[in-house]
Motif scaffolding. Structure first.
Motif, PDB file in Angstrom:
ATOM      1  N   ALA A 183      60.693 107.687  78.772  1.00  0.00           N
ATOM      2  CA  ALA A 183      60.030 106.386  78.906  1.00  0.00           C
ATOM      3  C   ALA A 183      61.025 105.259  78.706  1.00  0.00           C
ATOM      4  CB  ALA A 183      58.874 106.252  77.916  1.00  0.00           C
ATOM      5  N   ILE A 184      60.677 104.115  79.269  1.00  0.00           N
ATOM      6  CA  ILE A 184      61.379 102.857  79.059  1.00  0.00           C
ATOM      7  C   ILE A 184      60.470 101.973  78.210  1.00  0.00           C
ATOM      8  CG2 ILE A 184      62.224 100.746  80.150  1.00  0.00           C
ATOM      9  CD1 ILE A 184      64.023 103.043  80.785  1.00  0.00           C
ATOM     10  N   LEU A 194      55.162  94.775  83.065  1.00  0.00           N
ATOM     11  CA  LEU A 194      55.166  96.236  83.096  1.00  0.00           C
ATOM     12  C   LEU A 194      55.109  96.755  84.532  1.00  0.00           C
ATOM     13  CD1 LEU A 194      52.669  96.895  80.186  1.00  0.00           C
ATOM     14  CD2 LEU A 194      55.164  96.781  80.085  1.00  0.00           C
ATOM     15  N   ILE A 195      54.273  96.128  85.342  1.00  0.00           N
ATOM     16  CA  ILE A 195      54.155  96.554  86.735  1.00  0.00           C
ATOM     17  C   ILE A 195      55.457  96.293  87.481  1.00  0.00           C
ATOM     18  CG2 ILE A 195      52.933  96.109  88.903  1.00  0.00           C
ATOM     19  CD1 ILE A 195      50.446  95.529  87.113  1.00  0.00           C
ATOM     20  N   ALA A 196      56.124  95.180  87.139  1.00  0.00           N
ATOM     21  CA  ALA A 196      57.419  94.885  87.760  1.00  0.00           C
ATOM     22  C   ALA A 196      58.459  95.934  87.370  1.00  0.00           C
ATOM     23  CB  ALA A 196      57.884  93.493  87.351  1.00  0.00           C
ATOM     24  N   ALA A 228      57.545 110.935  86.177  1.00  0.00           N
ATOM     25  CA  ALA A 228      57.416 111.349  84.775  1.00  0.00           C
ATOM     26  C   ALA A 228      58.027 110.340  83.812  1.00  0.00           C
ATOM     27  CB  ALA A 228      58.069 112.711  84.576  1.00  0.00           C
ATOM     28  N   THR A 229      58.904 109.467  84.284  1.00  0.00           N
ATOM     29  CA  THR A 229      59.452 108.415  83.426  1.00  0.00           C
ATOM     30  C   THR A 229      58.395 107.333  83.261  1.00  0.00           C
ATOM     31  OG1 THR A 229      61.751 108.809  84.086  1.00  0.00           O
ATOM     32  CG2 THR A 229      61.234 106.642  83.172  1.00  0.00           C
ATOM     33  N   ARG A 230      57.861 107.236  82.059  1.00  0.00           N
ATOM     34  CA  ARG A 230      56.776 106.306  81.793  1.00  0.00           C
ATOM     35  C   ARG A 230      57.307 104.980  81.243  1.00  0.00           C
ATOM     36  NH1 ARG A 230      53.638 107.912  85.084  1.00  0.00           N
ATOM     37  NH2 ARG A 230      51.923 106.801  84.096  1.00  0.00           N
ATOM     38  N   VAL A 231      56.405 104.050  81.007  1.00  0.00           N
ATOM     39  CA  VAL A 231      56.744 102.751  80.435  1.00  0.00           C
ATOM     40  C   VAL A 231      55.942 102.555  79.154  1.00  0.00           C
ATOM     41  CG1 VAL A 231      56.567 100.252  80.770  1.00  0.00           C
ATOM     42  CG2 VAL A 231      57.392 101.698  82.635  1.00  0.00           C
ATOM     43  N   TRP A 232      56.617 102.094  78.113  1.00  0.00           N
ATOM     44  CA  TRP A 232      55.956 101.698  76.866  1.00  0.00           C
ATOM     45  C   TRP A 232      56.100 100.191  76.721  1.00  0.00           C
ATOM     46  CZ3 TRP A 232      57.109 105.447  72.199  1.00  0.00           C
ATOM     47  CH2 TRP A 232      56.785 106.768  72.576  1.00  0.00           C
ATOM     48  N   ASP A 250      47.358 100.966  86.892  1.00  0.00           N
ATOM     49  CA  ASP A 250      48.062 100.537  88.098  1.00  0.00           C
ATOM     50  C   ASP A 250      49.069 101.609  88.505  1.00  0.00           C
ATOM     51  OD1 ASP A 250      50.395  99.123  89.587  1.00  0.00           O
ATOM     52  OD2 ASP A 250      48.795  97.621  89.614  1.00  0.00           O
ATOM     53  N   VAL A 251      49.185 101.870  89.783  1.00  0.00           N
ATOM     54  CA  VAL A 251      50.071 102.933  90.251  1.00  0.00           C
ATOM     55  C   VAL A 251      51.510 102.678  89.843  1.00  0.00           C
ATOM     56  CG1 VAL A 251      50.474 101.845  92.503  1.00  0.00           C
ATOM     57  CG2 VAL A 251      50.688 104.339  92.265  1.00  0.00           C
ATOM     58  N   ASP A 252      51.899 101.403  89.722  1.00  0.00           N
ATOM     59  CA  ASP A 252      53.258 101.081  89.299  1.00  0.00           C
ATOM     60  C   ASP A 252      53.350 100.750  87.818  1.00  0.00           C
ATOM     61  OD1 ASP A 252      55.066 101.466  91.381  1.00  0.00           O
ATOM     62  OD2 ASP A 252      54.547  99.576  92.351  1.00  0.00           O
ATOM     63  N   GLY A 253      52.227 100.770  87.113  1.00  0.00           N
ATOM     64  CA  GLY A 253      52.249 100.391  85.707  1.00  0.00           C
ATOM     65  C   GLY A 253      52.975 101.387  84.832  1.00  0.00           C
ATOM     66  N   ARG A 254      52.727 102.669  85.056  1.00  0.00           N
ATOM     67  CA  ARG A 254      53.363 103.765  84.316  1.00  0.00           C
ATOM     68  C   ARG A 254      53.131 103.693  82.803  1.00  0.00           C
ATOM     69  NH1 ARG A 254      58.762 106.044  86.896  1.00  0.00           N
ATOM     70  NH2 ARG A 254      58.514 105.449  89.078  1.00  0.00           N
TER      71      ARG A 254
END
Length: 293
Positions: free
Chosen positions: A92-93, A104-106, A119-123, A144-148
């Motif tokens: 994750a980032i 986050l979406i950006a 599999a690389t998610r966002v926190w 959101d599909v790009d939110g992660r």
């Protein structure tokens, strides 16, 4: 039920410290949080970025989840962090000082264009009053599909400073903490409690872990390896809880109870709605066992 990953202990360490990164490969933390933002001095960021990207790409952290806190994506350092880490594919980032879901979406969109795996998610760090006010909107990025988005992380010291709350101030933040937790649960993502900075106050740290667990947090961000053990204990199910969960499932799954909504378990009336919680406890216990306890 989706796969459960223990996040009882989220140990932060500076990305510029090569020895710390090497030691992290042997520590019993569930999550290694490598910091390129506040934990790395301005003059060391370029070298730290290259070092962290190489360490992440080498995949030497075993079952530990690896998360990297980048600089603000609105800065040159933040963009360079993403360019280096996208191909390295950490678990994750962690995005600092998030105020709305747009950031986050950006970041998620940029990771996709850089070829980072899904599999690389966002926190998201929740460390400003605006982030607390927008907690539900931020957590909505998980849909959101790009939110992660996979987790919200509390930044208590920044919140206390921005709110002008004098130290220690933890009690005054309870409503804010629960606002963030409710947003995380509404969108079925994790919520990580923030740091406790007094390394000389072990009793205070344990008490804050107990409070964080009682509030419903999944784990705690840490600043020193000595905090790992107490955090793992506080945020993991103890033996009695695991035994109780297993007993509850055994009773509900008995042939005579499979169609009943309420049953007696060891003299207490228990509703079927608690079965899902029991299954999650057992799944978490099994995941912790796979990590080595």
């Amino acid at each position: 039920m989706s796969e459960i990953r223990p996040r009882r202990s989220v140990l932060a360490m500076p990305g510029s410290n090569a020895r710390a990164l090497e030691k992290a490969r042997t520590l019993p933390a569930d999550v290694i949080l490598i910091d390129l933002e506040d934990g790395t001095a301005p003059g060391a960021k370029e070298a730290a970025r290259a070092q962290v990207a190489a360490a992440v790409a080498a995949r030497g952290f075993g079952r530990r989840e690896v998360v990297v806190r980048i600089n603000s994506p609105e800065t040159e350092d933040g963009e360079a962090d993403l360019e280096a880490l996208g191909p390295a594919a950490p678990d994750a980032i962690l995005v600092p000082k998030v105020r709305t879901s747009d950031a986050l979406i950006a970041v998620g969109s940029r990771l996709r264009r850089l070829g980072a795996p899904a599999a690389t998610r966002v926190w998201a760090m929740i460390e400003t009053p605006m982030a607390v006010v927008n907690a539900a909107e931020i957590a909505g990025a998980a849909r959101d599909v790009d939110g992660r988005l996979a987790a919200l992380v509390i930044g208590p010291n920044d919140l206390l400073k921005a709110a002008r709350i004098p130290p220690p101030g933890r009690a005054a933040l309870t409503h804010w903490l629960m606002t963030v937790l409710a947003a995380a649960r509404a969108y079925e993502i994790e919520a990580i409690d923030g740091v406790f900075t007094d390394l000389n106050d072990a009793t205070g740290f344990e008490a804050e872990c107990a409070q964080g667990r009682a509030l419903g947090f999944d784990g705690k961000m840490l600043i020193h390896p000595s905090q790992i053990g107490p955090a793992n204990t506080a945020f993991g199910p103890d033996a009695a809880t695991v035994t109780g969960a297993r007993r509850m499932l055994d009773v509900f799954e008995a042939p005579e109870n499979r169609d009943r909504g309420v049953v007696a378990v060891d003299g207490k009336m228990v509703e079927r709605l608690h079965v899902e919680s029991a299954r999650r406890i057992l799944a978490l216990a099994n995941a912790i066992e796979r990590l080595g306890g």
